[in-house]
Design an enzyme around this catalytic site. Structure first.
Site, PDB file in Angstrom:
ATOM      1  N   CYS A  50       0.823  -1.213   0.000  1.00  0.00           N
ATOM      2  CA  CYS A  50       0.000   0.000   0.000  1.00  0.00           C
ATOM      3  C   CYS A  50       0.854   1.259   0.000  1.00  0.00           C
ATOM      4  O   CYS A  50       0.403   2.328  -0.414  1.00  0.00           O
ATOM      5  CB  CYS A  50      -0.932   0.000   1.203  1.00  0.00           C
ATOM      6  SG  CYS A  50      -0.082  -0.092   2.794  1.00  0.00           S
ATOM      7  N   GLN A 114       6.785  -5.208   9.049  1.00  0.00           N
ATOM      8  CA  GLN A 114       5.941  -5.847   8.039  1.00  0.00           C
ATOM      9  C   GLN A 114       6.596  -5.873   6.660  1.00  0.00           C
ATOM     10  O   GLN A 114       6.392  -6.804   5.885  1.00  0.00           O
ATOM     11  CB  GLN A 114       4.589  -5.127   7.942  1.00  0.00           C
ATOM     12  CG  GLN A 114       3.656  -5.369   9.100  1.00  0.00           C
ATOM     13  CD  GLN A 114       3.955  -4.463  10.291  1.00  0.00           C
ATOM     14  OE1 GLN A 114       4.796  -3.568  10.181  1.00  0.00           O
ATOM     15  NE2 GLN A 114       3.288  -4.690  11.399  1.00  0.00           N
ATOM     16  N   ILE A 192      -8.452   1.032  16.149  1.00  0.00           N
ATOM     17  CA  ILE A 192      -9.042  -0.120  16.831  1.00  0.00           C
ATOM     18  C   ILE A 192      -8.747  -1.405  16.070  1.00  0.00           C
ATOM     19  O   ILE A 192      -8.468  -2.453  16.672  1.00  0.00           O
ATOM     20  CB  ILE A 192     -10.569   0.077  17.010  1.00  0.00           C
ATOM     21  CG1 ILE A 192     -10.828   1.162  18.051  1.00  0.00           C
ATOM     22  CG2 ILE A 192     -11.236  -1.223  17.404  1.00  0.00           C
ATOM     23  CD1 ILE A 192     -10.304   0.844  19.452  1.00  0.00           C
TER      24      ILE A 192
END
Length: 418
Positions: A50, A114, A192
């Site tokens: 992304c 990541q 969240i």
């Protein structure tokens, strides 16, 4: 051949451009096969996330135009629409770039782990597509080695730098075993979701997700195998929660002192750990006055995050030094590959000389020569033939004052200076 890459990332291109150049995982295999068909390319891999898309190649030119043209044609986009956002790396610069990317030194969040997994996926996909060869494949392997060493030898990834991760790490410090705890998350936004992911990775026992829009809570709960509830149901579930983490866009508090006090009574005053990540706050400040509540705000966590970012920056300086060494290691390997042809040719020449001398020796034995005479002649002949050409070259070097060649001869043949 030249190592060559072009790419865009979060720093150079807006999301509108990044999404147009993205390569979904289900199309990557086919795209790699197509890229490998470009005449200038011998090896290829594509990293697409992304935050970045990068094309790595081993090519017979350092001119990136052919790569830009392929991207434009594949994505049906005018090259001028994305060229201003591109960066290009070649050879040593590309090697260093790949190492820095894998170590998280080029990431939006410094040191994030990541990206290493994403690079390994890019490598695996290229392997499966058969678009990697010896050199680019070795570069990926060295990239993973460099990243592992940076992770092992520095603190680049040891300190949390997101409020979600910091909240979960704080919960781990308070509860020895998250597997025995229930977490109640209020909200369904990115923070969240990230918190739910971290809690799941740390083995949280049970997850409850509350949100004003029940459908959003349900989608998130299904993703992390939790229970979805509406905000109106909070009073009946609050007592179940050992951990409460809230992050909504509400302009008014969602949890007041009274509701938390009631939940504590139902829990028989078993302590609750609460983190309010919202601004304005979701949990009334007065909740902190309750004896069995540990309440933290986003400001409490931000101080920790700022300190951890300083720690990561110091670790990044150490990482750059490790990368310098790893780049040198890979360049040494590349230089060694260039010598393989010379070594192979020298071996073939020596073996041919040996075979010729051996055939003559066998002929002499067949003609009645004694083994001792034949072996002596074989040794003498083989020695003369093997040293003839080097001796001639060294004499010529001396005559032409090529002292570098003479010095190289001393080193290559391990000669004792007399």
């Amino acid at each position: 051949m030249t190592f060559l890459a072009i790419g865009i990332n979060y720093n150079t291109a807006p999301v509108a451009i990044r999404e147009r150049l993205a390569f979904p995982a289900d199309t990557l295999h086919t795209s790699l096969l197509d890229l490998r068909q470009v005449s200038e390319i011998s090896e290829a891999a594509i990293l697409s996330t992304c935050n970045r898309t990068e094309f790595y190649c081993n090519a017979n030119t350092s001119d990136e135009k052919f790569l830009i043209d392929w991207v434009a044609e594949t994505k049906s986009i005018d090259p001028n629409a994305f060229k201003p956002y591109l960066y290009t790396h070649a050879d040593n610069q590309l090697i260093r770039h790949m190492f820095r990317v894998a170590c998280g030194l080029d990431s939006m969040i410094l040191g994030e782990p990541q990206i290493l997994g994403q690079m390994k996926s890019a490598y695996q996909t290229a392997c499966e597509a058969g678009t990697l060869g010896k050199d680019l494949g070795k570069l990926f392997q060295q990239t993973f080695t460099a990243a592992k060493k940076v992770r092992t030898d520095t603190a680049i990834g040891s300190s949390p730098v997101s409020v979600a991760f910091a909240a979960v790490q704080l919960a781990q410090q308070i509860f020895s075993n998250l597997g025995e705890q229930t977490a109640l998350l209020i909200g369904a936004g990115e923070t969240i979701e990230l918190t739910a992911r971290h809690l799941t990775q740390q083995g949280i026992g049970r997850l409850i997700i509350a949100n004003r829009t029940h459908a959003k809570a349900l989608a998130l709960a299904e993703q992390f195998k939790g229970l979805a509830i509406a905000l109106a149901e909070l009073p009946s579930h609050l007592a179940e929660a050992d951990i409460v983490i809230s992050s909504t866009a509400s302009q008014l508090p969602i949890l007041g002192k009274g509701s938390v006090e009631s939940a504590l009574k139902k829990r028989r005053h078993k302590p609750m750990f609460m983190v309010d990540l919202a601004v304005p706050r979701d949990i009334e400040a007065e909740v902190e006055q309750l004896r069995d509540v540990y309440l933290y705000t986003v400001d409490d966590l931000q101080n920790t995050i700022d300190q951890n970012m300083d720690s990561r920056r110091r670790a990044a300086a150490q990482a750059e030094e490790i990368i310098d060494t790893q780049v040198d290691h890979f360049l040494a390997w590349l230089r060694a590959q260039s010598a393989q042809t010379v070594i192979r040719d020298y071996r073939l020449q020596a073996e041919q000389t040996r075979d010729e001398a051996l055939q003559k020796a066998i002929g002499l034995l067949k003609n009645g020569g004694t083994p001792e005479e034949v072996l002596t002649r074989l040794a003498y002949s083989l020695t003369n033939k093997l040293i003839h050409t080097p001796s001639t070259q060294i004499r010529d070097a001396a005559a032409n004052e090529r002292h570098d060649v003479i010095a190289a001869a001393h080193e290559i043949f391990k000669l004792n200076k007399t």
